[in-house]
Design a protein around this motif. Structure first.
Motif, PDB file in Angstrom:
ATOM      1  N   TYR A   1      31.474  42.518  65.338  1.00 60.20           N
ATOM      2  CA  TYR A   1      32.209  42.274  66.580  1.00 60.20           C
ATOM      3  C   TYR A   1      31.243  42.193  67.771  1.00 60.20           C
ATOM      4  N   LEU A   2      30.278  43.087  67.824  1.00 53.95           N
ATOM      5  CA  LEU A   2      29.314  43.089  68.923  1.00 53.95           C
ATOM      6  C   LEU A   2      28.385  41.878  68.861  1.00 53.95           C
ATOM      7  N   PHE A   3      27.992  41.481  67.640  1.00 50.96           N
ATOM      8  CA  PHE A   3      27.171  40.270  67.496  1.00 50.96           C
ATOM      9  C   PHE A   3      27.935  39.062  68.016  1.00 50.96           C
ATOM     10  N   GLU A   4      29.171  38.928  67.577  1.00 54.74           N
ATOM     11  CA  GLU A   4      29.958  37.750  67.955  1.00 54.74           C
ATOM     12  C   GLU A   4      30.240  37.714  69.451  1.00 54.74           C
TER      13      GLU A   4
ATOM     14  N   GLY B   1      24.894  45.892  74.428  1.00 56.17           N
ATOM     15  CA  GLY B   1      24.689  47.214  73.842  1.00 56.17           C
ATOM     16  C   GLY B   1      24.503  47.178  72.336  1.00 56.17           C
ATOM     17  N   LEU B   2      24.389  45.983  71.774  1.00 56.56           N
ATOM     18  CA  LEU B   2      24.299  45.821  70.326  1.00 56.56           C
ATOM     19  C   LEU B   2      23.121  46.568  69.718  1.00 56.56           C
TER      20      LEU B   2
ATOM     21  N   ASP C   1      19.423  46.682  55.612  1.00 53.71           N
ATOM     22  CA  ASP C   1      20.134  45.537  56.183  1.00 53.71           C
ATOM     23  C   ASP C   1      20.358  45.705  57.680  1.00 53.71           C
ATOM     24  N   LEU C   2      20.736  46.910  58.094  1.00 56.44           N
ATOM     25  CA  LEU C   2      20.975  47.146  59.518  1.00 56.44           C
ATOM     26  C   LEU C   2      19.677  47.050  60.322  1.00 56.44           C
ATOM     27  N   GLU C   3      18.585  47.476  59.739  1.00 55.25           N
ATOM     28  CA  GLU C   3      17.300  47.316  60.427  1.00 55.25           C
ATOM     29  C   GLU C   3      16.983  45.835  60.621  1.00 55.25           C
ATOM     30  N   HIS C   4      17.306  45.034  59.620  1.00 54.59           N
ATOM     31  CA  HIS C   4      17.098  43.595  59.756  1.00 54.59           C
ATOM     32  C   HIS C   4      18.026  43.019  60.829  1.00 54.59           C
ATOM     33  N   MET C   5      19.264  43.498  60.851  1.00 53.76           N
ATOM     34  CA  MET C   5      20.205  43.041  61.882  1.00 53.76           C
ATOM     35  C   MET C   5      19.742  43.464  63.274  1.00 53.76           C
TER      36      MET C   5
ATOM     37  N   GLU D   1      16.949  38.288  68.660  1.00 56.00           N
ATOM     38  CA  GLU D   1      16.751  36.839  68.645  1.00 56.00           C
ATOM     39  C   GLU D   1      17.743  36.158  69.580  1.00 56.00           C
ATOM     40  N   PRO D   2      17.341  35.048  70.190  1.00 58.41           N
ATOM     41  CA  PRO D   2      18.253  34.352  71.104  1.00 58.41           C
ATOM     42  C   PRO D   2      19.472  33.756  70.401  1.00 58.41           C
ATOM     43  N   GLU D   3      19.313  33.329  69.143  1.00 59.35           N
ATOM     44  CA  GLU D   3      20.435  32.757  68.396  1.00 59.35           C
ATOM     45  C   GLU D   3      20.438  33.298  66.971  1.00 59.35           C
ATOM     46  N   PRO D   4      21.001  34.485  66.765  1.00 57.53           N
ATOM     47  CA  PRO D   4      21.042  35.049  65.414  1.00 57.53           C
ATOM     48  C   PRO D   4      21.966  34.237  64.506  1.00 57.53           C
TER      49      PRO D   4
END
Length: 99
Positions: free
Chosen positions: A20-23, A28-29, A61-65, A71-74
């Protein structure tokens, strides 16, 4: 030790909130992801070896996220797929707990 189903449900909600925060491109992500990782790392001392392996996957996985969040456009499609995979993994996490 035993992790309750309620705790697992709360973890699922927290991890789903990452999507939800990514989208929403929420500023604060990164802080939120770091907080979830911190909680998962602490939980590692309360679980059995099978669950610990699952936590390692979630943390990795969360560390990768976290990196993706900088990144400007994940890649939201990949993030979405991984988050839904985490939901399934957390179901297995609870099932593999001590009884």
């Amino acid at each position: 030790m035993f992790v309750t189903e309620t705790h697992v449900d709360k973890l699922k909600n927290k991890i789903f909130k990452v999507l939800y925060l990514f989208e929403g491109e929420n500023e604060g992500l990164t802080t939120y992801i770091h907080s979830v990782i911190y909680e998962l790392e602490g939980l590692r001392y309360r679980v059995n070896p099978v669950q610990d392996s699952m936590l390692q996957t979630l943390i990795s996985d969360l560390e990768h996220m976290y990196s993706d969040s900088l990144e400007p456009e994940p890649d939201l499609a990949t993030i979405r797929r991984e988050i839904f995979g985490h939901m399934s993994l957390l179901d297995k996490f609870f099932e593999s707990g001590d009884t």
